[in-house]
Design a protein around this motif. Structure first.
Motif, PDB file in Angstrom:
ATOM      1  N   PRO A  30      11.317  -6.766  -7.165  1.00 41.00           N
ATOM      2  CA  PRO A  30      10.213  -8.238  -7.195  1.00 41.00           C
ATOM      3  C   PRO A  30      10.939  -9.301  -7.927  1.00 41.00           C
ATOM      4  O   PRO A  30      10.271 -10.286  -7.694  1.00 41.00           O
ATOM      5  N   GLN A  32      11.264 -10.958 -12.090  1.00 38.73           N
ATOM      6  CA  GLN A  32      10.675 -10.903 -13.005  1.00 38.73           C
ATOM      7  C   GLN A  32       9.467 -11.735 -12.670  1.00 38.73           C
ATOM      8  O   GLN A  32       9.295 -12.872 -12.243  1.00 38.73           O
ATOM      9  N   GLY A  33       8.189 -11.372 -13.474  1.00 37.02           N
ATOM     10  CA  GLY A  33       6.943 -12.036 -13.337  1.00 37.02           C
ATOM     11  C   GLY A  33       6.249 -11.615 -12.270  1.00 37.02           C
ATOM     12  O   GLY A  33       5.015 -11.990 -11.839  1.00 37.02           O
ATOM     13  N   SER A  34       6.534 -10.694 -11.304  1.00 41.90           N
ATOM     14  CA  SER A  34       5.842 -10.018 -10.318  1.00 41.90           C
ATOM     15  C   SER A  34       6.110  -8.499 -10.075  1.00 41.90           C
ATOM     16  O   SER A  34       6.743  -7.973 -10.952  1.00 41.90           O
ATOM     17  N   ASP A  35       5.416  -7.924  -9.366  1.00 39.47           N
ATOM     18  CA  ASP A  35       5.538  -6.332  -9.181  1.00 39.47           C
ATOM     19  C   ASP A  35       5.541  -6.018  -7.673  1.00 39.47           C
ATOM     20  O   ASP A  35       5.889  -6.928  -6.751  1.00 39.47           O
ATOM     21  N   LYS A  36       5.464  -4.655  -7.338  1.00 39.85           N
ATOM     22  CA  LYS A  36       5.758  -4.279  -6.017  1.00 39.85           C
ATOM     23  C   LYS A  36       4.778  -4.676  -5.194  1.00 39.85           C
ATOM     24  O   LYS A  36       4.937  -4.817  -3.846  1.00 39.85           O
ATOM     25  N   ARG A  37       3.553  -5.315  -5.618  1.00 40.96           N
ATOM     26  CA  ARG A  37       2.796  -5.866  -4.631  1.00 40.96           C
ATOM     27  C   ARG A  37       3.113  -7.114  -3.879  1.00 40.96           C
ATOM     28  O   ARG A  37       2.842  -7.425  -2.595  1.00 40.96           O
ATOM     29  N   LEU A  38       4.387  -7.650  -4.315  1.00 43.30           N
ATOM     30  CA  LEU A  38       5.215  -8.781  -3.549  1.00 43.30           C
ATOM     31  C   LEU A  38       5.622  -8.401  -2.269  1.00 43.30           C
ATOM     32  O   LEU A  38       5.694  -9.046  -1.231  1.00 43.30           O
ATOM     33  N   ASP A  40       3.920  -6.145  -0.350  1.00 42.50           N
ATOM     34  CA  ASP A  40       2.814  -5.382   0.444  1.00 42.50           C
ATOM     35  C   ASP A  40       2.792  -5.855   1.969  1.00 42.50           C
ATOM     36  O   ASP A  40       2.369  -5.059   2.824  1.00 42.50           O
ATOM     37  N   HIS A  52      10.678   1.189  -5.364  1.00 35.98           N
ATOM     38  CA  HIS A  52      10.370   0.129  -5.875  1.00 35.98           C
ATOM     39  C   HIS A  52      10.800   0.052  -7.532  1.00 35.98           C
ATOM     40  O   HIS A  52      10.565   0.917  -8.239  1.00 35.98           O
ATOM     41  N   GLU A  54      10.746  -1.280 -11.116  1.00 31.76           N
ATOM     42  CA  GLU A  54       9.671  -2.056 -11.847  1.00 31.76           C
ATOM     43  C   GLU A  54      10.164  -2.472 -13.368  1.00 31.76           C
ATOM     44  O   GLU A  54      11.104  -1.593 -13.662  1.00 31.76           O
TER      45      GLU A  54
END
Length: 69
Positions: A30, A32-38, A40, A52, A54
């Motif tokens: 994803p 830096q500054g984001s997570d796996k929701r990117l 979705d 994913h 992390e």
């Protein structure tokens, strides 16, 4: 565009189908500054296993170099 490059890189980094005779794993980074929701909203072929990646949360007051180490 950046997302497509990440997906393409993930496919290239996974095990080759011809050699391993198995479905390659998609590794989603994803950034830096984001997570796996990117990811979705992505609709991927369900035959591909997805991993994913992390990142941890840096310690307060740490430098980027310390975080990278």
């Amino acid at each position: 565009m950046r997302l497509l490059l990440l997906l393409f890189s993930a496919i290239l980094l996974s095990a080759p189908i011809a050699q391993a005779q198995q479905t390659p794993t998609l590794y989603l980074f994803p950034g830096q500054g984001s997570d796996k929701r990117l990811f979705d909203s992505l609709r991927l072929d369900e035959t591909f296993p997805v991993r994913h990646i992390e990142y941890g949360i840096p310690a307060k007051g740490s430098t980027m170099q310390q975080f990278a180490e």
